[in-house]
Design an enzyme around this catalytic site. Sequence first.
Site, PDB file in Angstrom:
ATOM      1  N   HIS A 207     -45.068  53.988  29.012  1.00 46.66           N
ATOM      2  CA  HIS A 207     -44.209  55.101  29.440  1.00 46.66           C
ATOM      3  C   HIS A 207     -44.575  55.650  30.821  1.00 46.66           C
ATOM      4  O   HIS A 207     -43.920  56.545  31.322  1.00 46.66           O
ATOM      5  CB  HIS A 207     -44.281  56.246  28.427  1.00 46.66           C
ATOM      6  CG  HIS A 207     -45.629  56.916  28.398  1.00 46.66           C
ATOM      7  ND1 HIS A 207     -46.702  56.410  27.700  1.00 46.66           N
ATOM      8  CD2 HIS A 207     -46.081  58.031  28.999  1.00 46.66           C
ATOM      9  CE1 HIS A 207     -47.736  57.187  27.875  1.00 46.66           C
ATOM     10  NE2 HIS A 207     -47.406  58.186  28.672  1.00 46.66           N
TER      11      HIS A 207
HETATM   12  C1  UD1 Z   1     -46.092  63.248  29.066  1.00 44.74           C
HETATM   13  C2  UD1 Z   1     -47.405  63.445  29.810  1.00 44.74           C
HETATM   14  C3  UD1 Z   1     -48.226  62.161  29.720  1.00 44.74           C
HETATM   15  C4  UD1 Z   1     -48.380  61.694  28.293  1.00 44.74           C
HETATM   16  C5  UD1 Z   1     -46.997  61.554  27.685  1.00 44.74           C
HETATM   17  C6  UD1 Z   1     -47.054  61.092  26.243  1.00 44.74           C
HETATM   18  C7  UD1 Z   1     -47.307  64.927  31.766  1.00 44.74           C
HETATM   19  C8  UD1 Z   1     -47.355  64.951  33.242  1.00 44.74           C
HETATM   20  N1  UD1 Z   1     -47.219  63.707  31.221  1.00 44.74           N
HETATM   21  O1  UD1 Z   1     -45.330  62.289  29.804  1.00 44.74           O
HETATM   22  O2  UD1 Z   1     -49.504  62.400  30.244  1.00 44.74           O
HETATM   23  O3  UD1 Z   1     -49.040  60.451  28.270  1.00 44.74           O
HETATM   24  O4  UD1 Z   1     -46.344  62.816  27.762  1.00 44.74           O
HETATM   25  O5  UD1 Z   1     -45.799  60.965  25.709  1.00 44.74           O
HETATM   26  O6  UD1 Z   1     -47.353  65.958  31.134  1.00 44.74           O
HETATM   27  N2  UD1 Z   1     -38.325  63.307  26.361  1.00 44.74           N
HETATM   28  C9  UD1 Z   1     -37.553  63.307  25.226  1.00 44.74           C
HETATM   29  N3  UD1 Z   1     -38.035  63.924  24.129  1.00 44.74           N
HETATM   30  C10 UD1 Z   1     -39.242  64.528  24.089  1.00 44.74           C
HETATM   31  C11 UD1 Z   1     -40.016  64.534  25.254  1.00 44.74           C
HETATM   32  C12 UD1 Z   1     -39.566  63.906  26.376  1.00 44.74           C
HETATM   33  O7  UD1 Z   1     -36.461  62.765  25.184  1.00 44.74           O
HETATM   34  O8  UD1 Z   1     -39.608  65.051  23.026  1.00 44.74           O
HETATM   35  C13 UD1 Z   1     -37.832  62.599  27.555  1.00 44.74           C
HETATM   36  C14 UD1 Z   1     -37.125  63.460  28.540  1.00 44.74           C
HETATM   37  O9  UD1 Z   1     -36.065  62.726  29.055  1.00 44.74           O
HETATM   38  C15 UD1 Z   1     -38.146  63.697  29.639  1.00 44.74           C
HETATM   39  C16 UD1 Z   1     -38.934  62.399  29.584  1.00 44.74           C
HETATM   40  O10 UD1 Z   1     -38.920  62.000  28.216  1.00 44.74           O
HETATM   41  O11 UD1 Z   1     -37.561  63.926  30.860  1.00 44.74           O
HETATM   42  C17 UD1 Z   1     -40.341  62.578  30.047  1.00 44.74           C
HETATM   43  O12 UD1 Z   1     -41.000  63.626  29.309  1.00 44.74           O
HETATM   44  P1  UD1 Z   1     -42.168  64.496  29.966  1.00 44.74           P
HETATM   45  O13 UD1 Z   1     -42.727  65.433  29.003  1.00 44.74           O
HETATM   46  O14 UD1 Z   1     -41.704  65.026  31.265  1.00 44.74           O
HETATM   47  O15 UD1 Z   1     -43.268  63.432  30.346  1.00 44.74           O
HETATM   48  P2  UD1 Z   1     -43.779  62.128  29.571  1.00 44.74           P
HETATM   49  O16 UD1 Z   1     -43.334  60.962  30.358  1.00 44.74           O
HETATM   50  O17 UD1 Z   1     -43.463  62.170  28.112  1.00 44.74           O
END
Ligand code: UD1
Length: 371
Positions: A207
């Site tokens: 991811h």
């Molecule tokens: C975050 C953490 C990363 C961790 C990862 C585990 C930061 C900078 N990064 O990255 O260190 O390894 O989580 O998963 O905090 N989304 C959903 N549903 C959710 C959460 C996210 O659909 O419940 C989607 C959204 O489109 C969002 C994207 O995933 O924009 C990224 O989510 P985000 O929390 O920004 O960062 P991660 O890539 O999950």
Amino acid sequence: MLRIINVVGARPNFMKIAPVIDEMRRRPARIQSLLVHTGQHYDESMSDSFFEDLQIPRPDINLEIGSGSHSEQTARIMIAFERVLLEHPADWVVVVGDVNSTMAATIVAAKMNVRITHVEAGLRSRDRTMPEEINRVVTDSLADLLLAPSRDAVENLLREGVALEKIRFVGNVMIDTLFRNLEQARGSRILERLKLQPGKFCAMTMHRPSNVDDKETLSGILDALETLGERLPIVFPVHPRTRDRLEQFGLGERVRRQVSLVLTEPLGYLDFLHLYSNSRLVLTDSGGIQEETTVLGIPCLTLRENTERPITVTEGTNKLVGNNPESILQTALAALDHFAYGDARPARVPELWDGHAAVRIVDALEQASPK
Ligand code: UD1
């Protein structure tokens, strides 16, 4: 009575806070704790299922921040968490790991003169293109009590000028959670559900922006998986970010058509533990999985150029392979030839990754509190 606010936000935080909350609750005469969930992760599969699997108490407060750019997400958490601290005076804010929620809560607490404990302090990839590295550096520079999972992390902090008396080497709290749940994970039906035989598949997670946000890189990794899949099926629980990118780059159809790729939604803790602990080989870009495979002696290839967890390479089963398709493929094939299932290199479990880190964490917190 110590008033403590524990903060979590995203999936990798939940397994770190679970044993800490448990330990705090064993000391009710001395510790009163609140749990704040920022809502950075909000999907059932990214959040709720972990609370259930790990029996984490329901958060006292959910800030429901959701997705956004880094600055938006961080700023929204800061605004909402400042209100929490105004309404709930605390002696300590406890943050874990390196996600945006960790750093945001830390900045707020520091500005409000509330003391901060960072669990998993001192890890450094020395790669500032990685958002988590910024979160680690900022969090550690503001924390009052820095709880390190390994000796290299202690050294990193000392080198950055952190005073020795603020640092404690407590070990790795994720491993507390791993040991506590190994037995229960054996009851998972995930292998049957996906029609898999123990030892006859690889497990994969991915991811990181560095792997999934660029079409050419992502598509190169898929090339490597295609060839590797000729040897063994690869089970791939797809993170929401990766799913979005695959669709955006028009690669969704390609992965769905690839029969050797077994695609699933992100799995809960127990199902995923059962899955990778029965796999022949793990491919990942996660931080925590490098540690979990080390403890269980499962060969792990990390699709990154660097790691903030070097001990998993020097003492454990981890190998850094980057995201070049040829190097992923060659190292994966060599690992399959080299390790028979159940016969992985006996992992040297790093010091204090012993299942008792939470006790040391809460002891350290109590000792660092004014009497
Ligand atoms: C975050 C953490 C990363 C961790 C990862 C585990 C930061 C900078 N990064 O990255 O260190 O390894 O989580 O998963 O905090 N989304 C959903 N549903 C959710 C959460 C996210 O659909 O419940 C989607 C959204 O489109 C969002 C994207 O995933 O924009 C990224 O989510 P985000 O929390 O920004 O960062 P991660 O890539 O999950």
